[in-house]
Design a protein around this motif. Structure first.
Motif, PDB file in Angstrom:
ATOM      1  N   GLU A 273       0.831  -1.207   0.000  1.00  0.00           N
ATOM      2  CA  GLU A 273       0.000   0.000   0.000  1.00  0.00           C
ATOM      3  C   GLU A 273       0.867   1.258   0.000  1.00  0.00           C
ATOM      4  N   GLY A 274       2.026   1.180   0.633  1.00  0.00           N
ATOM      5  CA  GLY A 274       2.865   2.355   0.810  1.00  0.00           C
ATOM      6  C   GLY A 274       3.771   2.679  -0.359  1.00  0.00           C
ATOM      7  N   SER A 275       3.927   1.739  -1.303  1.00  0.00           N
ATOM      8  CA  SER A 275       4.791   1.985  -2.461  1.00  0.00           C
ATOM      9  C   SER A 275       4.229   1.304  -3.697  1.00  0.00           C
ATOM     10  N   LYS A 276       3.820   2.113  -4.663  1.00  0.00           N
ATOM     11  CA  LYS A 276       3.254   1.544  -5.889  1.00  0.00           C
ATOM     12  C   LYS A 276       4.310   0.804  -6.700  1.00  0.00           C
ATOM     13  N   SER A 277       5.558   1.299  -6.679  1.00  0.00           N
ATOM     14  CA  SER A 277       6.612   0.618  -7.431  1.00  0.00           C
ATOM     15  C   SER A 277       6.905  -0.757  -6.830  1.00  0.00           C
ATOM     16  N   PHE A 278       6.848  -0.881  -5.511  1.00  0.00           N
ATOM     17  CA  PHE A 278       7.029  -2.170  -4.842  1.00  0.00           C
ATOM     18  C   PHE A 278       5.958  -3.160  -5.314  1.00  0.00           C
ATOM     19  N   SER A 279       4.707  -2.681  -5.374  1.00  0.00           N
ATOM     20  CA  SER A 279       3.600  -3.544  -5.794  1.00  0.00           C
ATOM     21  C   SER A 279       3.736  -3.953  -7.256  1.00  0.00           C
ATOM     22  N   LYS A 280       4.095  -2.989  -8.106  1.00  0.00           N
ATOM     23  CA  LYS A 280       4.237  -3.294  -9.537  1.00  0.00           C
ATOM     24  C   LYS A 280       5.359  -4.310  -9.757  1.00  0.00           C
ATOM     25  N   ASP A 281       6.460  -4.142  -9.055  1.00  0.00           N
ATOM     26  CA  ASP A 281       7.583  -5.063  -9.179  1.00  0.00           C
ATOM     27  C   ASP A 281       7.182  -6.467  -8.745  1.00  0.00           C
ATOM     28  N   PHE A 282       6.399  -6.557  -7.673  1.00  0.00           N
ATOM     29  CA  PHE A 282       5.896  -7.855  -7.196  1.00  0.00           C
ATOM     30  C   PHE A 282       5.029  -8.517  -8.273  1.00  0.00           C
ATOM     31  N   MET A 283       4.148  -7.736  -8.899  1.00  0.00           N
ATOM     32  CA  MET A 283       3.247  -8.298  -9.916  1.00  0.00           C
ATOM     33  C   MET A 283       4.021  -8.791 -11.142  1.00  0.00           C
ATOM     34  N   ILE A 284       4.988  -8.018 -11.583  1.00  0.00           N
ATOM     35  CA  ILE A 284       5.800  -8.439 -12.734  1.00  0.00           C
ATOM     36  C   ILE A 284       6.561  -9.715 -12.397  1.00  0.00           C
ATOM     37  N   ARG A 285       7.153  -9.755 -11.213  1.00  0.00           N
ATOM     38  CA  ARG A 285       7.982 -10.890 -10.793  1.00  0.00           C
ATOM     39  C   ARG A 285       7.175 -12.180 -10.719  1.00  0.00           C
ATOM     40  N   HIS A 286       5.894 -12.060 -10.327  1.00  0.00           N
ATOM     41  CA  HIS A 286       5.081 -13.264 -10.114  1.00  0.00           C
ATOM     42  C   HIS A 286       4.008 -13.450 -11.195  1.00  0.00           C
ATOM     43  N   ASN A 287       4.210 -12.775 -12.342  1.00  0.00           N
ATOM     44  CA  ASN A 287       3.358 -12.988 -13.516  1.00  0.00           C
ATOM     45  C   ASN A 287       1.888 -12.704 -13.237  1.00  0.00           C
ATOM     46  N   ILE A 288       1.633 -11.625 -12.501  1.00  0.00           N
ATOM     47  CA  ILE A 288       0.268 -11.171 -12.233  1.00  0.00           C
ATOM     48  C   ILE A 288      -0.028 -10.037 -13.223  1.00  0.00           C
ATOM     49  N   PRO A 289      -1.114 -10.120 -13.993  1.00  0.00           N
ATOM     50  CA  PRO A 289      -1.375  -9.116 -15.038  1.00  0.00           C
ATOM     51  C   PRO A 289      -1.428  -7.697 -14.472  1.00  0.00           C
ATOM     52  N   THR A 290      -0.701  -6.782 -15.126  1.00  0.00           N
ATOM     53  CA  THR A 290      -0.702  -5.384 -14.702  1.00  0.00           C
ATOM     54  C   THR A 290      -0.287  -4.514 -15.884  1.00  0.00           C
ATOM     55  N   ALA A 291      -0.656  -3.248 -15.836  1.00  0.00           N
ATOM     56  CA  ALA A 291      -0.321  -2.328 -16.928  1.00  0.00           C
ATOM     57  C   ALA A 291       1.193  -2.146 -17.035  1.00  0.00           C
ATOM     58  N   LYS A 292       1.678  -1.934 -18.268  1.00  0.00           N
ATOM     59  CA  LYS A 292       3.094  -1.633 -18.456  1.00  0.00           C
ATOM     60  C   LYS A 292       3.440  -0.339 -17.723  1.00  0.00           C
ATOM     61  N   TYR A 293       4.666  -0.271 -17.192  1.00  0.00           N
ATOM     62  CA  TYR A 293       5.003   0.887 -16.364  1.00  0.00           C
ATOM     63  C   TYR A 293       6.504   1.116 -16.334  1.00  0.00           C
ATOM     64  N   LYS A 294       6.882   2.266 -15.796  1.00  0.00           N
ATOM     65  CA  LYS A 294       8.282   2.546 -15.466  1.00  0.00           C
ATOM     66  C   LYS A 294       8.285   3.495 -14.283  1.00  0.00           C
ATOM     67  N   GLU A 295       9.257   3.331 -13.409  1.00  0.00           N
ATOM     68  CA  GLU A 295       9.355   4.226 -12.245  1.00  0.00           C
ATOM     69  C   GLU A 295      10.468   5.239 -12.467  1.00  0.00           C
TER      70      GLU A 295
END
Length: 233
Positions: free
Chosen positions: A69-91
């Motif tokens: 909840e406290g870091s969107k980049s942390f969450s996005k990195d987790f989703m990419i790492r574990h193959n959870i669908p998410t929008a393309k992004y860059k921090e």
């Protein structure tokens, strides 16, 4: 003063909810059986860890897991790492770099302050000029304070939003009933995002087929991700 449900009870206490020690002492002195945490800030500050150190039962993620909840980049990195669908992004942490690359996402574009911003840290500019102004407001003018020291820029996804919340422990993840969240402040989806302007439940698009897909691609992969990363959510 409490609210309509508690105003007539002589049990309203005004406590500084940012003072974790004060909250711990209150729970101990009043023999509170179970504390349920609503706001994000105490969770991110580690209220669960402090209560558990004192042997107090509390419902919520610990400080490490509250980083979702406290870091969107942390969450996005987790989703990419574990193959959870998410929008393309860059921090980004550098304003000039963000400005130089902003066109690569197309418009509209989604710009998010990385940290907590009380549900208001997401802006969706429609064009380059607005996007650059938004980047400057967040990163240079500190519109959201320290929450904007890092930002996440995402591709814009259009469609109907459905919110799925779940109860989770080490081995189980159980979704609640679906909901539709209206985030924009004015009618016809106009105006900026807020913390939520209203919801209804269940979502009209959440079919059994979609439920199965979400369970497989989001919920179960999230639970497995927690285990692989040794996150005691």
């Amino acid at each position: 003063p409490g609210n309509g449900g508690t105003a007539l009870e002589n049990k309203c206490e005004n406590i500084n909810i940012t003072d974790l020690n004060e909250l711990v002492e209150f729970a101990k002195e009043n023999n509170i059986d179970l504390t349920v945490v609503g706001p994000e800030v105490p969770l991110v500050n580690g209220i669960v860890d402090e209560f558990e150190k004192k042997g107090l039962k509390i419902f919520g993620p610990n400080k490490e897991c509250s980083t979702f909840e406290g870091s969107k980049s942390f969450s996005k990195d987790f989703m990419i790492r574990h193959n959870i669908p998410t929008a393309k992004y860059k921090e980004y942490t550098n304003l000039d770099e963000a400005i130089s690359e902003i066109d690569s996402f197309g418009y509209p574009v989604v710009i998010k302050a990385d940290g907590l911003a009380a549900g208001k840290g997401v802006v969706i500019p429609e064009n380059r000029e607005d996007a650059i102004n938004t980047l400057r407001e967040i990163m240079s003018d500190k519109k959201f304070g320290s929450a904007g020291e890092k930002i996440v820029v995402e591709e814009f996804l259009s469609g109907i939003e459905t919110s799925i919340l779940a109860f989770v422990d080490n081995d189980t993840i159980v979704p609640m009933v679906s909901a539709k969240d209206h985030k924009k402040v004015y009618n016809f989806e106009k105006g900026p995002n807020t913390g939520g302007m209203g919801t209804f439940s269940p979502s009209e698009i959440y079919t059994d087929e979609l439920s199965k897909e979400i369970s497989e691609k989001v919920l179960n992969r999230t639970l497995q991700g927690f285990k692989k990363d040794n996150l005691n959510y």
